[in-house]
Design a protein around this motif. Structure first.
Motif, PDB file in Angstrom:
ATOM      1  N   VAL A 139      28.774  47.214  32.103  1.00  0.00           N
ATOM      2  CA  VAL A 139      29.588  48.228  32.784  1.00  0.00           C
ATOM      3  C   VAL A 139      29.846  47.806  34.223  1.00  0.00           C
ATOM      4  O   VAL A 139      30.979  47.900  34.727  1.00  0.00           O
ATOM      5  N   LYS A 140      28.813  47.320  34.906  1.00  0.00           N
ATOM      6  CA  LYS A 140      28.967  46.927  36.306  1.00  0.00           C
ATOM      7  C   LYS A 140      29.894  45.721  36.441  1.00  0.00           C
ATOM      8  O   LYS A 140      30.706  45.659  37.376  1.00  0.00           O
ATOM      9  N   ASP A 141      29.782  44.777  35.501  1.00  0.00           N
ATOM     10  CA  ASP A 141      30.674  43.608  35.551  1.00  0.00           C
ATOM     11  C   ASP A 141      32.130  44.025  35.349  1.00  0.00           C
ATOM     12  O   ASP A 141      33.029  43.547  36.050  1.00  0.00           O
ATOM     13  N   ARG A 142      32.364  44.919  34.399  1.00  0.00           N
ATOM     14  CA  ARG A 142      33.732  45.364  34.141  1.00  0.00           C
ATOM     15  C   ARG A 142      34.253  46.204  35.309  1.00  0.00           C
ATOM     16  O   ARG A 142      35.436  46.131  35.658  1.00  0.00           O
ATOM     17  N   MET A 143      33.378  46.994  35.901  1.00  0.00           N
ATOM     18  CA  MET A 143      33.768  47.784  37.064  1.00  0.00           C
ATOM     19  C   MET A 143      34.195  46.864  38.210  1.00  0.00           C
ATOM     20  O   MET A 143      35.203  47.105  38.887  1.00  0.00           O
ATOM     21  N   ASP A 144      33.437  45.805  38.395  1.00  0.00           N
ATOM     22  CA  ASP A 144      33.752  44.872  39.479  1.00  0.00           C
ATOM     23  C   ASP A 144      35.071  44.154  39.209  1.00  0.00           C
ATOM     24  O   ASP A 144      35.910  44.027  40.105  1.00  0.00           O
ATOM     25  N   ALA A 145      35.256  43.707  37.963  1.00  0.00           N
ATOM     26  CA  ALA A 145      36.464  42.951  37.642  1.00  0.00           C
ATOM     27  C   ALA A 145      37.717  43.825  37.667  1.00  0.00           C
ATOM     28  O   ALA A 145      38.778  43.404  38.132  1.00  0.00           O
ATOM     29  N   LEU A 168      40.721  54.608  37.897  1.00  0.00           N
ATOM     30  CA  LEU A 168      39.790  54.172  36.863  1.00  0.00           C
ATOM     31  C   LEU A 168      39.237  55.386  36.128  1.00  0.00           C
ATOM     32  O   LEU A 168      38.853  56.380  36.753  1.00  0.00           O
ATOM     33  N   LEU A 169      39.202  55.306  34.804  1.00  0.00           N
ATOM     34  CA  LEU A 169      38.685  56.391  33.972  1.00  0.00           C
ATOM     35  C   LEU A 169      37.395  55.938  33.290  1.00  0.00           C
ATOM     36  O   LEU A 169      37.383  54.928  32.579  1.00  0.00           O
ATOM     37  N   LEU A 170      36.315  56.676  33.523  1.00  0.00           N
ATOM     38  CA  LEU A 170      35.042  56.439  32.848  1.00  0.00           C
ATOM     39  C   LEU A 170      34.919  57.434  31.700  1.00  0.00           C
ATOM     40  O   LEU A 170      35.129  58.629  31.900  1.00  0.00           O
ATOM     41  N   THR A 295      40.215  51.712  31.985  1.00  0.00           N
ATOM     42  CA  THR A 295      39.238  52.543  31.286  1.00  0.00           C
ATOM     43  C   THR A 295      37.954  51.760  31.047  1.00  0.00           C
ATOM     44  O   THR A 295      37.996  50.593  30.651  1.00  0.00           O
ATOM     45  N   ILE A 296      36.802  52.405  31.298  1.00  0.00           N
ATOM     46  CA  ILE A 296      35.505  51.775  31.056  1.00  0.00           C
ATOM     47  C   ILE A 296      34.625  52.738  30.253  1.00  0.00           C
ATOM     48  O   ILE A 296      34.488  53.915  30.604  1.00  0.00           O
ATOM     49  N   LEU A 297      34.045  52.222  29.178  1.00  0.00           N
ATOM     50  CA  LEU A 297      33.158  53.004  28.322  1.00  0.00           C
ATOM     51  C   LEU A 297      31.740  52.965  28.886  1.00  0.00           C
ATOM     52  O   LEU A 297      31.177  51.896  29.117  1.00  0.00           O
ATOM     53  N   VAL A 298      31.150  54.144  29.118  1.00  0.00           N
ATOM     54  CA  VAL A 298      29.779  54.256  29.619  1.00  0.00           C
ATOM     55  C   VAL A 298      28.909  54.812  28.498  1.00  0.00           C
ATOM     56  O   VAL A 298      29.051  55.971  28.105  1.00  0.00           O
ATOM     57  N   LEU A 299      28.017  53.987  27.988  1.00  0.00           N
ATOM     58  CA  LEU A 299      27.208  54.314  26.809  1.00  0.00           C
ATOM     59  C   LEU A 299      25.794  54.733  27.199  1.00  0.00           C
ATOM     60  O   LEU A 299      25.411  54.623  28.371  1.00  0.00           O
TER      61      LEU A 299
END
Length: 412
Positions: A139-145, A168-170, A295-299
């Motif tokens: 998640v952090k890597d995708r957030m950064d990129a 950005l949508l979480l 969009t980023i999926l937070v599991l």
């Protein structure tokens, strides 16, 4: 603490300089107890016990502070940490860290007056960074990129013609730390943090809800750099086809208007993050390019994240002989909120047992295992709904990450 009497202030300074000095710490605990500050006395006594597990004076003082009979000598050396605060534990249940300052309008008329104080409380995220988010490296890597790297390198973006427009949508199951991640992003950017939910915006009078939404962004512009965090976006930005006869349709239109101007000069330094448990209920227009288009999926937390969360919620409780590695393994699938509940339930078991037996005892592995076995993963109902979306409504690969996870966990 600033309001401490001079003697207690001096003792706190001395204890900070010599943390292993048990008599000095017990003297501080005694003064706190005499000042009717039992919780703080428990904390100091517990730390003293960490340095001297068999110290009779420390155990007796801790028992007095907890309003119980003296502690019986331990069968083996315990490793108590610090006193526990039931109110703090209750506050911690929910997404990894809930917002401390809810944005609340203070003007009933909803009018914008820059001469007045801002109508919305803006939080300083302080030193919170993505590094403070335990585990969840993907998640952090995708957030950064997807979000942070372009913002940190505006000159490179300009060179390659990369627009910084959009938000950005979480999304993901409840209780998995979306709010905490958003606050960490604000910390990474050195920006203020403005959290907004539907209860903050919605007003019974016609036109006021739209004005409130506009004032959110006006406040962010005045406080720039600022992260606007739209919590429960499915409520703030529900599909307009379902809100044709309600005032929320106009709120969605207003939100779209504010997002469309996010790359204008007036909006420089305003960053928009949103979170939802049900992205399939969000109006499609909100997810078009230039709006909330990433969009980023937070599991549920992975192993390192579960360890960090458990350490956090156990750090201020008197514990002994806890096998954290074993606890991390058996809590696979639990959300951050579930893990907070496990720690609180274990503390409650130890407390009730202490009251029943008349002997104060520490929280042990038996308490934590029992609490973990009784906790049903709260994310399961969410995955049951998400499975249908992943199978039949994954248009354009929007939920590919979710499909991958469900297949990996054999939920699809």
């Amino acid at each position: 603490m600033p309001d401490d009497p001079p003697l207690i202030q001096s003792l706190r300074t001395a204890v900070a300089a010599a943390p292993a000095d048990v008599p000095l710490r017990l003297h501080l605990a005694q003064l706190l107890l005499e000042a009717d500050r039992s919780d703080e006395a428990v904390t100091e006594a517990a730390v003293a016990l960490q340095h001297a597990p068999g110290d009779a004076q420390a155990r007796a003082l801790m028992a007095r502070a907890m309003g119980a009979p003296p502690l019986s000598p331990p069968a083996e050396h315990p490793r108590p940490r610090t006193g526990f605060d039931w109110k703090a534990a209750e506050d911690q249940v929910g997404d990894a860290v809930p917002p401390r300052f809810a944005a609340t309008p203070v003007r009933a008329d909803g009018l914008d007056d820059s001469a007045d104080a801002d109508a919305w409380d803006v939080e300083d995220p302080g030193t919170v960074r993505l590094a403070d988010v335990g585990g969840m490296q993907d998640v952090k890597d995708r957030m950064d990129a997807a979000f942070l790297a372009p913002l940190r390198n505006p000159e490179l973006c300009k060179l390659y013609g990369k627009s910084l427009r959009g938000g950005l949508l979480l999304y993901g199951p409840p209780g998995c730390g979306k709010t905490f991640i958003a606050r960490a992003v604000a910390g990474e950017l050195g920006a203020a943090f403005l959290s907004v939910s539907v209860n903050d915006v919605l007003d019974m009078w016609i036109g006021n809800s739209e004005r409130n939404m506009h004032e959110v962004f006006e406040t962010a512009r005045r406080q720039a750099p600022c992260v606007v965090f739209l919590d429960e976006l499915d409520a703030l930005g529900a599909k307009r086809s379902r809100t044709a006869h309600s005032g929320m349709r106009n709120v969605v239109n207003q939100l779209l208007s504010e997002l469309d101007g996010i790359d204008s000069a007036a909006n420089e330094g305003v960053f928009v993050l949103a979170a939802t448990n049900v992205p399939w209920d969000v109006d499609n227009a909100l997810r078009r390019p230039g709006r909330l288009d990433r969009t980023i999926l937070v599991l549920p937390p992975d192993g390192p994240a579960r360890e960090a969360i458990l350490r956090y919620h156990l750090r201020d409780r008197p514990i002994e002989n806890v096998d954290l590695g074993k606890l991390v393994k058996i809590t696979d699938g639990l959300s951050g909120a579930d893990l907070a509940h496990v720690c609180e339930a274990a503390a409650e078991r130890a407390l009730l047992d202490s009251v029943r037996t008349g002997t104060v005892r520490m929280i042990g592995m038996k308490d934590l295992l029992a609490a973990a076995n009784e906790t049903v993963p709260s994310a399961e109902p969410w995955f049951a709904s998400a499975r249908n979306v992943a199978m039949f409504a994954n248009e354009g690969g929007m939920y590919d990450d979710l499909v991958t996870y469900l297949k990996k966990r054999r939920k699809l």
